[in-house]
Design an enzyme around this catalytic site. Structure first.
Site, PDB file in Angstrom:
ATOM      1  N   PRO A 275       0.772  -1.252   0.000  1.00  0.00           N
ATOM      2  CA  PRO A 275       0.000   0.000   0.000  1.00  0.00           C
ATOM      3  C   PRO A 275       0.799   1.295   0.000  1.00  0.00           C
ATOM      4  O   PRO A 275       0.205   2.367  -0.085  1.00  0.00           O
ATOM      5  CB  PRO A 275      -0.837  -0.114   1.286  1.00  0.00           C
ATOM      6  CG  PRO A 275      -0.035  -0.982   2.187  1.00  0.00           C
ATOM      7  CD  PRO A 275       0.663  -1.960   1.284  1.00  0.00           C
ATOM      8  N   TYR A 276       2.125   1.220   0.094  1.00  0.00           N
ATOM      9  CA  TYR A 276       2.922   2.445   0.174  1.00  0.00           C
ATOM     10  C   TYR A 276       3.999   2.441  -0.911  1.00  0.00           C
ATOM     11  O   TYR A 276       4.291   1.410  -1.518  1.00  0.00           O
ATOM     12  CB  TYR A 276       3.577   2.574   1.552  1.00  0.00           C
ATOM     13  CG  TYR A 276       2.586   2.652   2.681  1.00  0.00           C
ATOM     14  CD1 TYR A 276       1.926   3.846   2.975  1.00  0.00           C
ATOM     15  CD2 TYR A 276       2.275   1.535   3.446  1.00  0.00           C
ATOM     16  CE1 TYR A 276       1.000   3.927   4.009  1.00  0.00           C
ATOM     17  CE2 TYR A 276       1.348   1.603   4.483  1.00  0.00           C
ATOM     18  CZ  TYR A 276       0.717   2.800   4.752  1.00  0.00           C
ATOM     19  OH  TYR A 276      -0.205   2.877   5.762  1.00  0.00           O
ATOM     20  N   GLU A 280      10.059   1.858   5.706  1.00  0.00           N
ATOM     21  CA  GLU A 280      11.431   1.878   6.187  1.00  0.00           C
ATOM     22  C   GLU A 280      11.753   0.789   7.198  1.00  0.00           C
ATOM     23  O   GLU A 280      12.501   0.999   8.158  1.00  0.00           O
ATOM     24  CB  GLU A 280      11.720   3.240   6.818  1.00  0.00           C
ATOM     25  CG  GLU A 280      10.912   3.570   8.080  1.00  0.00           C
ATOM     26  CD  GLU A 280       9.557   4.212   7.853  1.00  0.00           C
ATOM     27  OE1 GLU A 280       8.988   4.754   8.813  1.00  0.00           O
ATOM     28  OE2 GLU A 280       9.071   4.177   6.706  1.00  0.00           O
ATOM     29  N   HIS A 304      14.523   8.616   0.606  1.00  0.00           N
ATOM     30  CA  HIS A 304      13.622   8.906   1.719  1.00  0.00           C
ATOM     31  C   HIS A 304      13.648   7.777   2.743  1.00  0.00           C
ATOM     32  O   HIS A 304      13.854   8.017   3.947  1.00  0.00           O
ATOM     33  CB  HIS A 304      12.199   9.108   1.193  1.00  0.00           C
ATOM     34  CG  HIS A 304      11.199   9.415   2.258  1.00  0.00           C
ATOM     35  ND1 HIS A 304      10.896  10.698   2.637  1.00  0.00           N
ATOM     36  CD2 HIS A 304      10.442   8.598   3.051  1.00  0.00           C
ATOM     37  CE1 HIS A 304      10.004  10.671   3.614  1.00  0.00           C
ATOM     38  NE2 HIS A 304       9.708   9.405   3.878  1.00  0.00           N
ATOM     39  N   GLU A 305      13.442   6.538   2.283  1.00  0.00           N
ATOM     40  CA  GLU A 305      13.374   5.420   3.225  1.00  0.00           C
ATOM     41  C   GLU A 305      14.710   5.223   3.950  1.00  0.00           C
ATOM     42  O   GLU A 305      14.732   4.877   5.130  1.00  0.00           O
ATOM     43  CB  GLU A 305      12.966   4.139   2.498  1.00  0.00           C
ATOM     44  CG  GLU A 305      11.662   4.216   1.722  1.00  0.00           C
ATOM     45  CD  GLU A 305      10.493   4.742   2.541  1.00  0.00           C
ATOM     46  OE1 GLU A 305      10.491   4.565   3.778  1.00  0.00           O
ATOM     47  OE2 GLU A 305       9.580   5.350   1.953  1.00  0.00           O
ATOM     48  N   HIS A 308      15.186   7.409   6.967  1.00  0.00           N
ATOM     49  CA  HIS A 308      14.471   6.950   8.159  1.00  0.00           C
ATOM     50  C   HIS A 308      15.393   6.167   9.105  1.00  0.00           C
ATOM     51  O   HIS A 308      15.069   6.031  10.293  1.00  0.00           O
ATOM     52  CB  HIS A 308      13.287   6.071   7.764  1.00  0.00           C
ATOM     53  CG  HIS A 308      12.021   6.817   7.539  1.00  0.00           C
ATOM     54  ND1 HIS A 308      11.436   7.614   8.495  1.00  0.00           N
ATOM     55  CD2 HIS A 308      11.201   6.871   6.457  1.00  0.00           C
ATOM     56  CE1 HIS A 308      10.315   8.130   8.021  1.00  0.00           C
ATOM     57  NE2 HIS A 308      10.144   7.706   6.789  1.00  0.00           N
ATOM     58  N   GLU A 327       8.364  11.861   9.744  1.00  0.00           N
ATOM     59  CA  GLU A 327       8.245  12.093   8.304  1.00  0.00           C
ATOM     60  C   GLU A 327       8.706  13.481   7.870  1.00  0.00           C
ATOM     61  O   GLU A 327       9.266  13.633   6.784  1.00  0.00           O
ATOM     62  CB  GLU A 327       6.802  11.855   7.859  1.00  0.00           C
ATOM     63  CG  GLU A 327       6.344  10.416   8.037  1.00  0.00           C
ATOM     64  CD  GLU A 327       7.161   9.415   7.219  1.00  0.00           C
ATOM     65  OE1 GLU A 327       7.958   9.828   6.359  1.00  0.00           O
ATOM     66  OE2 GLU A 327       6.991   8.206   7.459  1.00  0.00           O
ATOM     67  N   ASP A 385      -4.609   6.111  11.432  1.00  0.00           N
ATOM     68  CA  ASP A 385      -4.699   5.943   9.975  1.00  0.00           C
ATOM     69  C   ASP A 385      -5.617   6.986   9.348  1.00  0.00           C
ATOM     70  O   ASP A 385      -5.445   7.360   8.190  1.00  0.00           O
ATOM     71  CB  ASP A 385      -5.212   4.544   9.625  1.00  0.00           C
ATOM     72  CG  ASP A 385      -4.087   3.532   9.426  1.00  0.00           C
ATOM     73  OD1 ASP A 385      -2.973   3.953   9.072  1.00  0.00           O
ATOM     74  OD2 ASP A 385      -4.333   2.335   9.630  1.00  0.00           O
ATOM     75  N   TYR A 393       4.574  15.073   6.193  1.00  0.00           N
ATOM     76  CA  TYR A 393       5.753  15.057   5.333  1.00  0.00           C
ATOM     77  C   TYR A 393       6.101  16.472   4.858  1.00  0.00           C
ATOM     78  O   TYR A 393       7.233  16.941   5.037  1.00  0.00           O
ATOM     79  CB  TYR A 393       5.503  14.185   4.100  1.00  0.00           C
ATOM     80  CG  TYR A 393       5.254  12.725   4.346  1.00  0.00           C
ATOM     81  CD1 TYR A 393       6.220  11.767   4.042  1.00  0.00           C
ATOM     82  CD2 TYR A 393       4.032  12.272   4.844  1.00  0.00           C
ATOM     83  CE1 TYR A 393       5.991  10.415   4.229  1.00  0.00           C
ATOM     84  CE2 TYR A 393       3.792  10.927   5.045  1.00  0.00           C
ATOM     85  CZ  TYR A 393       4.775  10.000   4.733  1.00  0.00           C
ATOM     86  OH  TYR A 393       4.536   8.670   4.930  1.00  0.00           O
TER      87      TYR A 393
END
Length: 636
Positions: A275-276, A280, A304-305, A308, A327, A385, A393
């Site tokens: 879903p993403y 990370e 980005h990851e 993290h 984030e 959620d 972000y």
């Protein structure tokens, strides 16, 4: 204040280490086994150990090797059920206990998605992967599911398919034959892993399927290694996509902060229902196959990851109310990495490119302005959620960039960043601890900046501000965007012409553009009045947006088309793309960044089609995405 999303008593007694022994039951689609907690008592008089569970079957509990009474509390829609384990007598602070919980997952587990073989690239074997952020680890393991509790862990997993975990592999070796040379899908192999660095529970992750490993080149003088996992049908493309940039990202990221702590940095390219864009998970970043554009245009997700590893995995939010610390900082540092590698223009361009996504998210929550804030004071049991968006972000990274500029630029700010990470690595903190450290650092190193800058910042406006505007906005360097803006202006002017093919638009208009410039061009058109249908059709065909496998571009083109007079004629095409049953059109399948806005756009054009399209493929979406799309479409 304690984490509002856990029912555990982690302040009184805290888990420090968890040993997992699992067996993957591919027929039953369940994980069976036990979790053994090594816990320490923090307060005198503790009489029970409470952990979070969600849709788990608890079979037996032992404390110090002896059977112990337990109760599973009433189910809470968001937080699940507390598992209360009685201790023999009141415990003294400092006492250490071993607590073993025998259990299995169920079909309702929200952290796991079991895929049929037809849902994979090879279509030969089934696949399993997890997604525990923000509070779904409790449906995978009975534990204190709060980022305020950081644990080390180890695991032994038996499976007939190769197993990957967010930890360091002990056996069999990654570089050895697949599945230790045994027959995949038939013979069982025991996979063992260890995670010696304390991490929050949401970073516990598993993936299992017919996967292969391909290492990247080692970097002289570094004790970490990098590489990628994927199905055999995808491994070469995945290796090519990421092998060049990942080691460079690692080297420069260490220079910006402190040395990498986790030993290995590997990634796995998952099936399309992930879903993403990326997750990370420690030692093993999960990635969507939508990043395999064949031109390395989307590798910034890895940047980005990776960041993290310091911001989130290293310095961790105390709870979901402070998600922006994870984030916002990571996005800011990702762009600092772009500055080091490609220059300030690229960095500013990245901020500029994602500003529209921030605006879209702020508009999405106009009826729930609480979720427009950076610091969200969640009520006890409120679902984090529901607040997931680009706001933490982008609003977060803009805030930190504003601080950097106000304090004197990178030369002044980056030494502070190193101190921040060094001070809090391995800890979980909230926004106010971060702010106190910021003031403390500059009081020591440059006191004039406290009075001249920090004391004058409207902190409440940044932390709790609502609405569509940032407390402070500034002009980014638009050098790299000017050509995209100019092309958008040409298209805007062309609406006066009935037949846009006579205007002279041609493929060469965008041939010199990189992906980000094309994104800015499409997003510029989205903020203008909708173009006529003939113009939308030509736009998609002449620049290839309607057929590209680059999901970032095709998504934005479809967004533009659905909001225009072309919406009714293109809706069926978009509906087929968003679920992509054949995995051939670059469809998004389960990546929420794309599928949620697409379903919302379809709903505005044809609500019945949107609901029918989703319902026909609902079981193919990850449980997290499934539930949020249902909310978007008004199905729950």
């Amino acid at each position: 204040m304690p984490d509002p999303t856990t029912q555990s008593n982690y302040l009184a007694i805290a888990s420090q280490h968890v040993d997992l022994v699992w067996e993957l039951d591919w027929t039953k689609k369940a994980i069976t086994g036990h979790a053994t907690h090594s816990a320490i008592v923090n307060e005198d008089g503790v009489q029970e150990f409470i952990v979070d569970t969600l849709f788990l079957d608890i079979h037996k509990v032992e404390v110090e090797g002896e059977s112990a009474p337990f109760t599973v509390g009433k189910h809470h829609e968001v937080m699940g059920s507390p598992l209360r384990i009685s201790l023999k007598h009141p415990q003294s602070a400092g006492t250490k206990l071993s607590i073993r919980i025998v259990y299995e997952t169920t079909k309702d587990c929200t952290a796991l998605q079991w895929l049929d073989k037809e849902q994979t690239a090879g279509r030969l074997f089934p696949y399993l992967f997890s997604q525990c952020q923000p509070i779904h680890a409790r449906s995978l393991v009975p534990l204190q599911d709060s980022p305020s509790v950081k644990i080390t862990w180890a695991a032994s997993v038996t499976s007939v398919l190769p197993v990957l975990l967010s930890a360091i592999r002990v056996s069999p070796p990654s570089t050895g034959p697949a599945h230790d040379g045994k027959e995949i899908g038939k013979e069982s192999v025991v996979y063992t892993y260890k995670q010696p660095v304390p991490i929050p529970s949401y970073l516990i992750a598993i993936a299992s399927g017919n996967v292969r490993y391909k290492p990247f080149e080692t970097v002289p003088g570094k004790d970490w290694t990098t590489g990628v996992w994927a199905e055999p049908e995808v491994i070469d493309a995945a290796h090519w996509e990421f092998c060049e940039d990942t080691p460079k990202f690692m080297i420069e990221a260490e220079k910006l902060a402190i040395p990498y702590k986790f030993g290995v940095y590997e990634m796995v390219v998952l099936p399309p229902s992930f879903p993403y864009g990326g997750m990370e998970n420690a030692c093993l970043t999960f990635l969507t196959p939508t990043l395999l554009s064949g031109d390395r245009a989307l590798v910034d997700v890895v940047a980005h990851e990776l960041q993290h590893s310091w911001f989130g995995n290293g310095v961790t939010q105390a709870d979901s109310s402070h998600f922006w610390l994870n984030e916002g900082w990571t996005t800011y540092m990702e762009r600092m990495l772009l500055r080091v590698l490609h220059g300030q223009e690229e960095r500013d361009f990245s901020f500029l490119m994602d500003f529209k996504s921030l605006q879209d998210s702020l508009k999405q929550y106009e009826d729930r302005p609480k979720y427009q804030r950076l610091v969200i004071d969640f009520e006890y049991g409120e679902d984090p959620d529901d607040a997931y968006s680009k706001i933490p972000y982008e609003k977060g990274s803009n805030f930190i960039y504003y601080l950097e500029r106000s304090l004197g630029g990178p030369e002044v700010f980056l030494p502070y960043v190193k101190d921040y990470v060094s001070t809090y690595i391995g800890k979980s903190i909230n926004t106010f601890q971060w702010k106190d450290h910021l003031f403390s650092y500059f009081k020591q190193h440059n006191p004039s900046l406290v009075a001249d800058v920090l004391d004058k910042i409207d902190w409440n406006a940044w932390f709790y501000g609502e609405g569509l505007k940032l407390p402070e906005e500034y002009a980014f360097d638009t050098t790299l965007a000017e050509e995209a803006f100019a092309l958008a202006a040409r298209w805007d002017t062309s609406r006066l012409v009935a037949d846009p093919s006579t205007v002279g638009f041609q493929k060469s208009d965008v041939e010199a553009f990189n992906t980000n410039q094309k994104i800015v061009f499409l997003e510029r058109l989205q903020v203008l009045a909708p173009l006529p249908k003939a113009h939308i059709d030509l736009l998609g065909d002449v620049y290839g947006f309607r057929s590209t496998l680059n999901v970032e571009l095709r998504f934005r083109y479809y967004e533009l088309a659905l909001a225009s007079p072309a919406g009714p004629s293109i809706k069926e095409e978009v509906a087929e793309w968003v679920v992509d049953e054949k995995f051939e059109s670059g469809g998004v399948k389960g990546r929420m960044k794309f599928c949620r806005p697409t379903f919302r756009g379809l709903k505005k054009v044809d609500e019945g089609l949107a609901k029918k399209t989703f319902e026909s493929s609902r079981e193919r979406f990850h449980p997290i995405a499934r539930r949020l799309i249902q909310k978007d479409l008004g199905l729950i």
